[in-house]
Scaffold this motif. Structure first.
Motif, PDB file in Angstrom:
ATOM      1  N   VAL A   5       0.969  -1.352   0.211  1.00 51.49           N
ATOM      2  CA  VAL A   5      -0.111  -0.103   0.095  1.00 51.49           C
ATOM      3  C   VAL A   5       0.842   1.138  -0.231  1.00 51.49           C
ATOM      4  O   VAL A   5       0.648   2.318  -0.596  1.00 51.49           O
ATOM      5  N   MET A   6       1.959   1.345   0.646  1.00 46.44           N
ATOM      6  CA  MET A   6       2.512   2.512   1.001  1.00 46.44           C
ATOM      7  C   MET A   6       3.603   2.604  -0.061  1.00 46.44           C
ATOM      8  O   MET A   6       4.083   3.819  -0.570  1.00 46.44           O
ATOM      9  N   SER A   7       3.876   1.675  -1.029  1.00 46.52           N
ATOM     10  CA  SER A   7       4.586   1.835  -2.332  1.00 46.52           C
ATOM     11  C   SER A   7       3.720   2.169  -3.308  1.00 46.52           C
ATOM     12  O   SER A   7       4.067   2.812  -4.543  1.00 46.52           O
ATOM     13  N   GLY A   8       2.326   2.636  -3.078  1.00 45.73           N
ATOM     14  CA  GLY A   8       1.612   3.141  -4.110  1.00 45.73           C
ATOM     15  C   GLY A   8       0.891   2.072  -4.941  1.00 45.73           C
ATOM     16  O   GLY A   8      -0.001   2.308  -5.858  1.00 45.73           O
ATOM     17  N   ASN A   9       1.134   0.899  -4.799  1.00 43.49           N
ATOM     18  CA  ASN A   9       0.564  -0.262  -5.746  1.00 43.49           C
ATOM     19  C   ASN A   9      -0.915  -0.518  -4.956  1.00 43.49           C
ATOM     20  O   ASN A   9      -0.918  -0.425  -4.026  1.00 43.49           O
ATOM     21  N   SER A  10      -1.629  -1.057  -6.006  1.00 43.31           N
ATOM     22  CA  SER A  10      -3.019  -1.580  -5.482  1.00 43.31           C
ATOM     23  C   SER A  10      -2.876  -2.940  -4.644  1.00 43.31           C
ATOM     24  O   SER A  10      -2.077  -3.627  -5.034  1.00 43.31           O
ATOM     25  N   VAL A  11      -3.649  -3.208  -3.913  1.00 50.00           N
ATOM     26  CA  VAL A  11      -4.104  -4.409  -3.382  1.00 50.00           C
ATOM     27  C   VAL A  11      -5.338  -5.036  -3.691  1.00 50.00           C
ATOM     28  O   VAL A  11      -6.229  -4.416  -3.353  1.00 50.00           O
ATOM     29  N   ASN A  12      -5.371  -6.047  -4.591  1.00 54.28           N
ATOM     30  CA  ASN A  12      -6.458  -6.768  -5.043  1.00 54.28           C
ATOM     31  C   ASN A  12      -6.657  -8.005  -4.461  1.00 54.28           C
ATOM     32  O   ASN A  12      -5.674  -8.522  -3.947  1.00 54.28           O
ATOM     33  N   LEU A  13      -7.559  -8.919  -4.620  1.00 54.08           N
ATOM     34  CA  LEU A  13      -7.734 -10.179  -4.237  1.00 54.08           C
ATOM     35  C   LEU A  13      -6.718 -11.125  -5.040  1.00 54.08           C
ATOM     36  O   LEU A  13      -5.960 -12.108  -4.040  1.00 54.08           O
ATOM     37  N   THR A  14      -6.395 -10.932  -6.159  1.00 53.16           N
ATOM     38  CA  THR A  14      -5.340 -11.661  -7.017  1.00 53.16           C
ATOM     39  C   THR A  14      -4.064 -11.526  -5.941  1.00 53.16           C
ATOM     40  O   THR A  14      -3.049 -12.411  -5.587  1.00 53.16           O
ATOM     41  N   TRP A  15      -3.636 -10.422  -5.696  1.00 49.42           N
ATOM     42  CA  TRP A  15      -2.408 -10.035  -4.985  1.00 49.42           C
ATOM     43  C   TRP A  15      -2.222 -10.582  -3.472  1.00 49.42           C
ATOM     44  O   TRP A  15      -1.443 -11.425  -3.105  1.00 49.42           O
ATOM     45  N   PHE A  16      -3.408 -10.450  -2.905  1.00 46.67           N
ATOM     46  CA  PHE A  16      -3.480 -11.206  -1.814  1.00 46.67           C
ATOM     47  C   PHE A  16      -3.496 -12.628  -1.572  1.00 46.67           C
ATOM     48  O   PHE A  16      -2.778 -13.208  -0.666  1.00 46.67           O
ATOM     49  N   ASN A  17      -4.301 -13.316  -2.424  1.00 44.64           N
ATOM     50  CA  ASN A  17      -4.140 -14.661  -2.672  1.00 44.64           C
ATOM     51  C   ASN A  17      -2.714 -15.051  -3.149  1.00 44.64           C
ATOM     52  O   ASN A  17      -2.442 -16.238  -2.553  1.00 44.64           O
ATOM     53  N   HIS A  18      -2.026 -14.309  -3.939  1.00 43.21           N
ATOM     54  CA  HIS A  18      -0.605 -14.876  -3.993  1.00 43.21           C
ATOM     55  C   HIS A  18       0.367 -14.697  -2.992  1.00 43.21           C
ATOM     56  O   HIS A  18       1.015 -15.525  -2.791  1.00 43.21           O
ATOM     57  N   HIS A  19       0.280 -13.439  -2.372  1.00 45.36           N
ATOM     58  CA  HIS A  19       1.208 -13.162  -1.193  1.00 45.36           C
ATOM     59  C   HIS A  19       0.898 -13.707   0.164  1.00 45.36           C
ATOM     60  O   HIS A  19       1.777 -13.794   0.853  1.00 45.36           O
TER      61      HIS A  19
END
Length: 94
Positions: free
Chosen positions: A52-66
């Motif tokens: 979030v602080m890097s300015g990138n979005s957090v979506n469900l795909t990111w959350f599921n992957h990381h």
């Protein structure tokens, strides 16, 4: 699925040993599980906040992957029920 059953079996075995030795588990089970859940969630807040602080979005795909694999481990995969019903072509001839 086998690893979950193995984990459950080992837990039951340890519980039986505790009972046989007439000792209590080191922590009440509910409190221990809630604490472990808190640890898992806390470990995932740092990567989430960095994203979030890097300015990138957090979506469900990111959350599921990381985050998902660390929180839930490798979950058993569902097989296609329709493919289980099909018989190989070699068995149909005959």
């Amino acid at each position: 699925m086998k690893i979950y059953l193995l984990s459950l079996g080992v837990g039951i075995l340890v519980g039986a040993i505790y009972s046989f030795l007439n000792v209590r588990s080191p922590a009440p089970p509910v409190i221990a599980l809630v604490g472990l859940l808190g640890i898992l969630i806390g470990e995932q807040t740092v990567p989430l906040l960095r994203q979030v602080m890097s300015g990138n979005s957090v979506n469900l795909t990111w959350f599921n992957h990381h985050c998902g694999p660390h929180l839930f481990g490798r979950l058993p995969q569902c097989r296609d029920a329709a493919s289980d019903l099909k018989t190989p072509p070699s068995e149909n001839a005959g």
